[in-house]
Scaffold this motif. Sequence first.
Motif, PDB file in Angstrom:
ATOM      1  N   THR A  36       0.835  -1.201   0.000  1.00 56.24           N
ATOM      2  CA  THR A  36       0.000   0.000   0.000  1.00 56.24           C
ATOM      3  C   THR A  36       0.872   1.254   0.000  1.00 56.24           C
ATOM      4  OG1 THR A  36      -1.852  -1.080   1.134  1.00 56.24           O
ATOM      5  CG2 THR A  36      -1.723   1.316   1.292  1.00 56.24           C
ATOM      6  N   THR A 278     -14.535   5.445  -1.258  1.00 55.33           N
ATOM      7  CA  THR A 278     -13.282   4.707  -1.109  1.00 55.33           C
ATOM      8  C   THR A 278     -13.396   3.633  -0.037  1.00 55.33           C
ATOM      9  OG1 THR A 278     -11.970   6.620  -1.795  1.00 55.33           O
ATOM     10  CG2 THR A 278     -10.828   4.901  -0.563  1.00 55.33           C
ATOM     11  N   VAL A 282     -12.934  -0.302  -0.989  1.00 55.93           N
ATOM     12  CA  VAL A 282     -11.846  -1.099  -0.430  1.00 55.93           C
ATOM     13  C   VAL A 282     -12.406  -2.230   0.438  1.00 55.93           C
ATOM     14  CG1 VAL A 282      -9.799  -1.084   1.057  1.00 55.93           C
ATOM     15  CG2 VAL A 282     -10.232   0.830  -0.494  1.00 55.93           C
ATOM     16  N   GLN A 285     -13.716  -5.050  -1.695  1.00 56.28           N
ATOM     17  CA  GLN A 285     -12.656  -5.891  -2.252  1.00 56.28           C
ATOM     18  C   GLN A 285     -12.100  -6.838  -1.191  1.00 56.28           C
ATOM     19  OE1 GLN A 285      -9.816  -3.913  -4.734  1.00 56.28           O
ATOM     20  NE2 GLN A 285      -8.255  -5.490  -4.487  1.00 56.28           N
ATOM     21  N   THR A 327      -6.369  -0.523  -2.007  1.00 62.48           N
ATOM     22  CA  THR A 327      -6.788  -1.784  -2.636  1.00 62.48           C
ATOM     23  C   THR A 327      -5.581  -2.621  -3.035  1.00 62.48           C
ATOM     24  OG1 THR A 327      -6.933  -0.651  -4.781  1.00 62.48           O
ATOM     25  CG2 THR A 327      -8.966  -0.879  -3.512  1.00 62.48           C
ATOM     26  N   SER A 331      -5.436  -6.449  -2.054  1.00 60.74           N
ATOM     27  CA  SER A 331      -5.257  -7.497  -3.057  1.00 60.74           C
ATOM     28  C   SER A 331      -4.093  -8.415  -2.704  1.00 60.74           C
ATOM     29  CB  SER A 331      -5.028  -6.879  -4.444  1.00 60.74           C
ATOM     30  OG  SER A 331      -3.791  -6.179  -4.491  1.00 60.74           O
TER      31      SER A 331
END
Length: 453
Positions: A36, A278, A282, A285, A327, A331
């Motif tokens: 990040t 946002t 996020v 996800q 994200t 991920s």
Amino acid sequence: MASDVLTRARTRIDGYFGVSSSGSTFRREAMAGTITFLAMSYVLAVNPSVLGDEGPLGDKGIPMQAVFTATAVAAVFGTLVMGIWARYPIALAPGMGLNAFFAFTVVLGMGIPWQVALSGTLLSGIIFFVLAITKVREKILNAIPLQLKFAVAAGIGMFVAFLGLKNAGIVVNSDATLVTLGDFTEGTTLLALFGLVVTVIFLVIGWHGAVLYGIVATTVVGMVSGLVAVPDGVAEMPKGLDQTFGQAITHLPDVFTGQMVVVVLTMLFVDFFDSSGTLIGVANQANLLNKDGTLPRAASALAADSVGTTAGAIIGTSTTTAYVESTAGVSAGGRTGLTAVSTAGWFAIAMFCYPIFSVIAGVGEVTAPALIVVGVLMARALGDIDWQHLEYSVPAFVTVIMMPLTYSIANGLAMGMIFYPIVMVAKGRVKEIHPVMWALMAMFLGYFFFLVE
């Protein structure tokens, strides 16, 4: 004995953040936080280039080193609050778009001193906090049409991209046509074009730190070609906050003017909806949303964002907000606030690297590709607008197009808010207009007639 203490501490941390229960591990959370940071650390170069006195604002800007330090400190503080209090794997830093509004609309366009602009940011953060911890936030979220929310995001993207093209020398002033193509034989413009191409390539192939890597590659080529100075060192103690810290509080009485009301409301509007979008994106996800699609601990998450904005203004930078680049860490497996804590740790280390970032921030052509790419990513919201219905597409289009063409996010936002009730009345859908929209329309009409010179 020491191992027992560490074991108990690890167990308590695990229990608080829910690392094991979320299916994650301490190692994975730390790695996600690192990713990040790599994805969003470009803000340490771009934000000073936008707000600093060595950029387009000149002597009207905030001292460059102070902006850098404030950016890093605000990112550390805001991200820690989000990670420890709200326990989300989301990092905060001064937002792209909002920093452009602060610099080019408020300071440069309206002629408002940066100290007063910081006070406006502070006030918007305080109001945001009140909205976040009360049920008013739901009423506000429901009052603003979804199509206008998409339009604001896309319009800011267009504005940011336009700034990047201008800083790169790709788009320049023209007395005949207002704007035209720049001189592609200029070394600095070629450097910016190189940066744009490599950044796009890194982005397309899926590198999480694409924007940062693009800046690094452009900086290296610039140094080799003599267009970018070589830094005098690598690290030094953070400094400069004595020039900005507390200015927002000192100048708070200067906020209560007609112009600043519009400034504060624009900052609040953009931050409120950008943060909400946002956070939900996020969390979705990361599979952290409730079954009904709502955000768990929504009040804490939004309040953490508002605390970041408030603290950032006091420290000395523009609106601090949640970054969609979070994200990248999600991920990679980040699921808890420990990811954010890890990201904050990297920002704390980067705080000591001003000699490197100052060289990057001081050359607009190096950071310009980052602005263009960020603008592209924000402009994806254009695809969510319902272009088939004129009652939505007209105010949305006006919002988007007026931001770059009038060089003002506030103007675009105001025009969209005025057009929406008009076209809805014409369509015979007056009952669907929320009272808040009528109030905003009246306020922005007053803004154009009495405050815009």
